[in-house]
Scaffold this motif. Structure first.
Motif, PDB file in Angstrom:
ATOM      1  N   THR A   1       0.808  -1.217   0.000  1.00 19.86           N
ATOM      2  CA  THR A   1       0.000   0.000   0.000  1.00 19.86           C
ATOM      3  C   THR A   1       0.843   1.269   0.000  1.00 19.86           C
ATOM      4  O   THR A   1       0.308   2.365  -0.172  1.00 19.86           O
ATOM      5  CB  THR A   1      -0.915   0.021   1.229  1.00 19.86           C
ATOM      6  OG1 THR A   1      -0.106  -0.003   2.423  1.00 19.86           O
ATOM      7  CG2 THR A   1      -1.835  -1.204   1.236  1.00 19.86           C
ATOM      8  N   GLY A   2       2.153   1.118   0.239  1.00 18.24           N
ATOM      9  CA  GLY A   2       3.019   2.292   0.295  1.00 18.24           C
ATOM     10  C   GLY A   2       2.976   3.006   1.625  1.00 18.24           C
ATOM     11  O   GLY A   2       3.522   4.106   1.770  1.00 18.24           O
ATOM     12  N   GLN A   3       2.341   2.394   2.639  1.00 22.01           N
ATOM     13  CA  GLN A   3       2.214   3.041   3.942  1.00 22.01           C
ATOM     14  C   GLN A   3       3.422   2.786   4.850  1.00 22.01           C
ATOM     15  O   GLN A   3       3.612   3.487   5.829  1.00 22.01           O
ATOM     16  CB  GLN A   3       0.943   2.540   4.636  1.00 22.01           C
ATOM     17  CG  GLN A   3      -0.335   2.931   3.906  1.00 22.01           C
ATOM     18  CD  GLN A   3      -1.570   2.317   4.540  1.00 22.01           C
ATOM     19  OE1 GLN A   3      -1.471   1.366   5.313  1.00 22.01           O
ATOM     20  NE2 GLN A   3      -2.747   2.861   4.221  1.00 22.01           N
ATOM     21  N   ARG A   4       4.206   1.770   4.540  1.00 18.42           N
ATOM     22  CA  ARG A   4       5.385   1.472   5.365  1.00 18.42           C
ATOM     23  C   ARG A   4       6.601   1.359   4.475  1.00 18.42           C
ATOM     24  O   ARG A   4       6.532   0.876   3.342  1.00 18.42           O
ATOM     25  CB  ARG A   4       5.199   0.173   6.161  1.00 18.42           C
ATOM     26  CG  ARG A   4       4.063   0.241   7.153  1.00 18.42           C
ATOM     27  CD  ARG A   4       4.122  -0.884   8.152  1.00 18.42           C
ATOM     28  NE  ARG A   4       5.219  -0.741   9.085  1.00 18.42           N
ATOM     29  CZ  ARG A   4       5.334  -1.476  10.196  1.00 18.42           C
ATOM     30  NH1 ARG A   4       4.435  -2.392  10.492  1.00 18.42           N
ATOM     31  NH2 ARG A   4       6.363  -1.304  11.010  1.00 18.42           N
ATOM     32  N   ARG A   5       7.695   1.763   5.028  1.00 16.20           N
ATOM     33  CA  ARG A   5       8.943   1.791   4.277  1.00 16.20           C
ATOM     34  C   ARG A   5       9.953   0.850   4.929  1.00 16.20           C
ATOM     35  O   ARG A   5      10.081   0.822   6.146  1.00 16.20           O
ATOM     36  CB  ARG A   5       9.486   3.226   4.274  1.00 16.20           C
ATOM     37  CG  ARG A   5      10.739   3.430   3.460  1.00 16.20           C
ATOM     38  CD  ARG A   5      11.157   4.877   3.597  1.00 16.20           C
ATOM     39  NE  ARG A   5      12.416   5.142   2.913  1.00 16.20           N
ATOM     40  CZ  ARG A   5      13.158   6.231   3.103  1.00 16.20           C
ATOM     41  NH1 ARG A   5      12.740   7.147   3.965  1.00 16.20           N
ATOM     42  NH2 ARG A   5      14.282   6.410   2.448  1.00 16.20           N
ATOM     43  N   ILE A   6      10.646   0.095   4.145  1.00 12.31           N
ATOM     44  CA  ILE A   6      11.703  -0.768   4.656  1.00 12.31           C
ATOM     45  C   ILE A   6      12.913  -0.647   3.748  1.00 12.31           C
ATOM     46  O   ILE A   6      12.792  -0.664   2.514  1.00 12.31           O
ATOM     47  CB  ILE A   6      11.240  -2.240   4.768  1.00 12.31           C
ATOM     48  CG1 ILE A   6      12.367  -3.108   5.360  1.00 12.31           C
ATOM     49  CG2 ILE A   6      10.782  -2.788   3.433  1.00 12.31           C
ATOM     50  CD1 ILE A   6      11.931  -4.501   5.755  1.00 12.31           C
ATOM     51  N   GLU A   7      14.075  -0.483   4.345  1.00  9.70           N
ATOM     52  CA  GLU A   7      15.324  -0.360   3.602  1.00  9.70           C
ATOM     53  C   GLU A   7      16.361  -1.281   4.223  1.00  9.70           C
ATOM     54  O   GLU A   7      16.187  -1.795   5.325  1.00  9.70           O
ATOM     55  CB  GLU A   7      15.831   1.090   3.625  1.00  9.70           C
ATOM     56  CG  GLU A   7      14.880   2.103   3.022  1.00  9.70           C
ATOM     57  CD  GLU A   7      14.705   1.937   1.524  1.00  9.70           C
ATOM     58  OE1 GLU A   7      15.537   1.232   0.903  1.00  9.70           O
ATOM     59  OE2 GLU A   7      13.743   2.488   0.969  1.00  9.70           O
ATOM     60  N   GLY A   8      17.444  -1.490   3.484  1.00  7.20           N
ATOM     61  CA  GLY A   8      18.499  -2.357   3.979  1.00  7.20           C
ATOM     62  C   GLY A   8      18.660  -3.598   3.127  1.00  7.20           C
ATOM     63  O   GLY A   8      17.991  -3.759   2.094  1.00  7.20           O
ATOM     64  N   PRO A   9      19.525  -4.515   3.535  1.00  4.24           N
ATOM     65  CA  PRO A   9      19.822  -5.703   2.727  1.00  4.24           C
ATOM     66  C   PRO A   9      18.604  -6.535   2.346  1.00  4.24           C
ATOM     67  O   PRO A   9      18.547  -7.097   1.253  1.00  4.24           O
ATOM     68  CB  PRO A   9      20.769  -6.505   3.632  1.00  4.24           C
ATOM     69  CG  PRO A   9      21.425  -5.478   4.499  1.00  4.24           C
ATOM     70  CD  PRO A   9      20.371  -4.447   4.740  1.00  4.24           C
ATOM     71  N   VAL A  10      17.618  -6.645   3.250  1.00  7.67           N
ATOM     72  CA  VAL A  10      16.466  -7.504   2.978  1.00  7.67           C
ATOM     73  C   VAL A  10      15.355  -6.772   2.236  1.00  7.67           C
ATOM     74  O   VAL A  10      14.369  -7.382   1.808  1.00  7.67           O
ATOM     75  CB  VAL A  10      15.913  -8.081   4.308  1.00  7.67           C
ATOM     76  CG1 VAL A  10      15.059  -7.050   5.036  1.00  7.67           C
ATOM     77  CG2 VAL A  10      15.140  -9.371   4.074  1.00  7.67           C
ATOM     78  N   ALA A  11      15.508  -5.471   2.051  1.00  6.81           N
ATOM     79  CA  ALA A  11      14.419  -4.648   1.515  1.00  6.81           C
ATOM     80  C   ALA A  11      13.987  -5.091   0.120  1.00  6.81           C
ATOM     81  O   ALA A  11      12.792  -5.158  -0.183  1.00  6.81           O
ATOM     82  CB  ALA A  11      14.830  -3.180   1.508  1.00  6.81           C
ATOM     83  N   GLN A  12      14.949  -5.396  -0.782  1.00  5.01           N
ATOM     84  CA  GLN A  12      14.605  -5.754  -2.150  1.00  5.01           C
ATOM     85  C   GLN A  12      13.759  -7.032  -2.191  1.00  5.01           C
ATOM     86  O   GLN A  12      12.784  -7.122  -2.946  1.00  5.01           O
ATOM     87  CB  GLN A  12      15.882  -5.942  -2.975  1.00  5.01           C
ATOM     88  CG  GLN A  12      15.629  -6.189  -4.466  1.00  5.01           C
ATOM     89  CD  GLN A  12      14.864  -5.059  -5.127  1.00  5.01           C
ATOM     90  OE1 GLN A  12      15.001  -3.889  -4.758  1.00  5.01           O
ATOM     91  NE2 GLN A  12      14.004  -5.394  -6.086  1.00  5.01           N
ATOM     92  N   GLU A  13      14.102  -8.010  -1.364  1.00  2.85           N
ATOM     93  CA  GLU A  13      13.323  -9.249  -1.327  1.00  2.85           C
ATOM     94  C   GLU A  13      11.902  -8.993  -0.840  1.00  2.85           C
ATOM     95  O   GLU A  13      10.939  -9.582  -1.355  1.00  2.85           O
ATOM     96  CB  GLU A  13      14.003 -10.275  -0.433  1.00  2.85           C
ATOM     97  CG  GLU A  13      15.313 -10.815  -0.985  1.00  2.85           C
ATOM     98  CD  GLU A  13      15.881 -11.915  -0.098  1.00  2.85           C
ATOM     99  OE1 GLU A  13      15.102 -12.816   0.280  1.00  2.85           O
ATOM    100  OE2 GLU A  13      17.084 -11.870   0.214  1.00  2.85           O
ATOM    101  N   ILE A  14      11.752  -8.146   0.171  1.00  2.64           N
ATOM    102  CA  ILE A  14      10.431  -7.818   0.696  1.00  2.64           C
ATOM    103  C   ILE A  14       9.603  -7.114  -0.376  1.00  2.64           C
ATOM    104  O   ILE A  14       8.412  -7.409  -0.564  1.00  2.64           O
ATOM    105  CB  ILE A  14      10.535  -6.930   1.956  1.00  2.64           C
ATOM    106  CG1 ILE A  14      11.193  -7.707   3.100  1.00  2.64           C
ATOM    107  CG2 ILE A  14       9.160  -6.415   2.377  1.00  2.64           C
ATOM    108  CD1 ILE A  14      10.399  -8.877   3.601  1.00  2.64           C
ATOM    109  N   ARG A  15      10.231  -6.198  -1.104  1.00  2.00           N
ATOM    110  CA  ARG A  15       9.491  -5.479  -2.145  1.00  2.00           C
ATOM    111  C   ARG A  15       9.063  -6.422  -3.270  1.00  2.00           C
ATOM    112  O   ARG A  15       7.955  -6.324  -3.803  1.00  2.00           O
ATOM    113  CB  ARG A  15      10.347  -4.332  -2.689  1.00  2.00           C
ATOM    114  CG  ARG A  15      10.389  -3.108  -1.766  1.00  2.00           C
ATOM    115  CD  ARG A  15      10.959  -1.900  -2.459  1.00  2.00           C
ATOM    116  NE  ARG A  15      12.411  -1.978  -2.552  1.00  2.00           N
ATOM    117  CZ  ARG A  15      13.248  -1.448  -1.650  1.00  2.00           C
ATOM    118  NH1 ARG A  15      12.755  -0.824  -0.587  1.00  2.00           N
ATOM    119  NH2 ARG A  15      14.548  -1.547  -1.808  1.00  2.00           N
ATOM    120  N   GLU A  16       9.948  -7.354  -3.640  1.00  2.00           N
ATOM    121  CA  GLU A  16       9.592  -8.309  -4.695  1.00  2.00           C
ATOM    122  C   GLU A  16       8.452  -9.218  -4.244  1.00  2.00           C
ATOM    123  O   GLU A  16       7.541  -9.516  -5.024  1.00  2.00           O
ATOM    124  CB  GLU A  16      10.821  -9.145  -5.067  1.00  2.00           C
ATOM    125  CG  GLU A  16      11.893  -8.352  -5.798  1.00  2.00           C
ATOM    126  CD  GLU A  16      13.143  -9.176  -6.066  1.00  2.00           C
ATOM    127  OE1 GLU A  16      13.176 -10.354  -5.634  1.00  2.00           O
ATOM    128  OE2 GLU A  16      14.088  -8.652  -6.681  1.00  2.00           O
TER     129      GLU A  16
END
Length: 605
Positions: free
Chosen positions: A453-468
């Protein structure tokens, strides 16, 4: 049959002082072997069970001043049950007490203790004929020893409880208040005077103390009795405070050696003080002995607390040990004892002979603590607070503060392994485990739903996997109601066994094969056995490079504060600061900059 049973005062049952007790128990054994009331003389194997039970029963009788069989009534049996409970419960490192086994052998052992306790009543007529006193009532209230043992074991197989918060807070606050009482220092000085004059006029010496600080004591109570009661209360309060704030086992507490005073620190010699590598803090440690898991006692060290360098603050357990050392130093010298905890083995007043001063036993400490809790109003008689419960509460509290403390807790409790600590002290019951597991799944689902939904942001090494993962689920779920989407995401996470472990530094979307905290361990756990993060290695320096790690907006504050702290410490370094410390501080700053750059967060300076 070896009758030389060791006693708390350092003597044995065969010493002349205990001739009457020895004769009475010999008479009981002789009756059971030759002409018992039921007409079935016991065989020689009975002597083994008899001797085993006597080694627990007789020291308790003498330490509780129940030297006559007439004292072995129902009330005394209740107290003896606490002794048996303490033997099996108070000093165990397992969560489930081992009183009840599948073949019932342990129940039989407990039954033997209870049966021997009731024997003087069983042979009461024969004892009366021999001119020996006997109990006037059946201590087991007409029940068989086996039935009583079964009920006893059923209640003792439950996990050791924590001390309820209401009792813990009240007890610790009251003990701390005791250390600040205006009468404490005068009491310590008076006790020194009494020990230097063991055959003097103690009533006269105590009268002024009583009139000054306890004028409302009933007139029927002598000044000596009043003073002695205060001494016992101070001992109990200090012993409880030590256990509640340091988690020592009862055996370790009773085994502390006094060793006099350390002239350089002004504290008992069993307390050592060391500074941290940066000289910012002083750490207080107790040097005592470990009795569990060893064939004999071994030297061991427990951290008791710390303070900023240069301050006068003393951690609570250090204050309690200091009071105990000063309170009874004269009596230790008088009796030639070196244990920190001592007990008086006389009912009346203060000892007049060194043989009435002994090292305190676990049973005495336990009874005095329970009595103090009740008399101080911190607990009710129905609250069975064992000494081991303070240890359990200490460990559980620290785990709740941070699971990362688990290795330090295990080391402090002197456990053989971290697994012992986790299973015996930190593992919640099944209902709590399910709640925690659901919370981890729910949090992971919240992160993924927020990414969709774009309401939460996550960054760091695991971020790309979570976004995919979020993109894949978003395309598959389509434009459905948020509640329905959330449920499907949670189901997907459960099927994929994704669990999210949160902390102040960030999130760990745990996958065993890529967990850096496990890979960097001295003895790495095989990947298929990695069921959760290795909390002992879970720290910023390790996590920030881990493939499982990520941060959100809620974690930025921690990294900003960490960056600011290291920056100030680096700026405070002078020419005399070792280069290695400066290098470590610079590396820590670089880590903070790296993590904050993921969120495009600016740092100061």
């Amino acid at each position: 049959m070896n009758w030389a049973i060791p006693l708390a005062d350092g003597k044995v049952l065969t010493d002349p002082d205990y001739a009457e007790v020895l004769h009475a128990w010999k008479q009981v054994l002789w009756i059971m072997l030759t002409a018992p009331p039921d007409g079935h003389p016991r065989k020689g194997s009975f002597c083994g069970r008899f001797g085993t039970a006597l080694r627990l029963l007789v020291p308790w009788m003498i330490s509780s001043h129940s030297l006559d069989f007439v004292d072995l009534d129902r009330r005394a049996f209740g107290e003896f049950q606490e002794v048996v409970r303490g033997k099996y419960q108070d000093d165990e490192d397992v969560e489930i007490d081992e009183l009840l086994s599948e073949d019932g052998v342990t129940v039989d052992t407990v039954s033997s203790y209870f049966a021997i306790f009731s024997l003087p009543y069983f042979v009461r007529n024969e004892l009366a004929a021999a001119g020996i006193s006997h109990p006037l009532e059946n201590p087991l209230n007409g029940r068989s020893a086996l039935d009583v043992a079964r009920d006893f074991c059923k209640t003792e197989t439950s996990p050791t409880r924590e001390v309820p918060d209401s009792i813990f807070v009240a007890a610790v606050n009251t003990t701390m208040a005791t250390l600040d009482e205006p009468w404490l220092e005068p009491l310590i000085e008076l006790n020194q005077v009494l020990s230097s004059q063991p055959v003097g006029d103690h009533e006269r010496e105590c009268e002024s103390f009583r009139q000054a600080y306890f004028p409302d004591t009933p007139l029927t109570t002598t000044s000596v009795r009043c003073t002695k009661e205060v001494v016992l209360r101070v001992r109990a309060a200090c012993q409880l405070l030590i256990q509640a704030t340091s988690a020592l086992r009862i055996s370790e507490l009773c085994g502390i050696k006094s060793r006099g005073r350390n002239k350089s620190t002004g504290l008992p010699a069993c307390i050592s003080v060391e500074r941290t590598f940066d000289d910012e803090y002083e750490i207080f440690s107790l040097n005592a002995e470990l009795f569990k898991h060893t064939p004999s006692s071994e030297p061991a060290t427990w951290v008791l607390g710390m303070r900023p360098t240069g301050s006068n603050y003393l951690p609570p357990p250090v204050r309690a040990i200091d009071v105990l050392e000063r309170l009874d130093s004269g009596w230790r010298q008088f009796a030639g004892k070196d244990t920190l905890l001592i007990q008086f083995t006389v009912n009346w007043g203060f000892p007049t002979s060194r043989r009435f001063v002994a090292g305190a036993t676990g049973d005495v400490v336990r009874r005095h603590q329970q009595r103090w809790l009740i008399e101080s109003g911190c607990a009710k008689e129905s609250d069975a607070i064992s000494t081991h419960m303070w240890r359990k509460t200490f460990a559980r509290y620290l785990v709740r503060v941070s699971a990362d403390l688990l290795p330090a807790i295990s080391h402090h409790l002197q456990h053989l392994s971290i697994a012992m600590t986790e299973i015996g002290y930190c593992k919640p019951d099944k209902t709590m485990r399910d709640i925690v597991a659901d919370a981890r799944v729910e949090e992971a689902g919240s992160i993924i739903f927020g990414a969709i939904t774009g309401q939460r942001r996550i960054e760091g090494p695991v971020a790309q996997e979570i976004r995919e993962l979020a993109n894949g689920l978003s395309q598959r779920l389509g434009n459905r109601p948020a509640a329905s989407v959330s449920q499907d995401i949670e189901q997907e996470i459960r099927e994929r066994r994704i669990e999210l472990y949160g902390s102040e530094i960030g999130w760990c979307v745990f996958r065993g094969e890529s967990a850096r905290c496990h890979l960097l361990a001295d003895d790495p756990t095989p990947a298929f056995l990695r069921l959760a993060p290795a909390f002992g290695n879970r720290r910023p320096a390790v996590c920030h490079k881990c493939a499982n790690f990520g941060i959100g907006d809620e974690h930025v504050g921690f990294w900003h504060e960490r960056h600011s702290s290291f920056q100030k410490r680096l700026a405070a370094c002078g020419p005399e600061t070792p280069p290695s410390i400066k290098t470590c501080l610079k590396r820590s700053l670089d880590r903070c900059d790296t993590v904050l750059s993921w969120m495009s967060a600016k740092t100061d300076g």
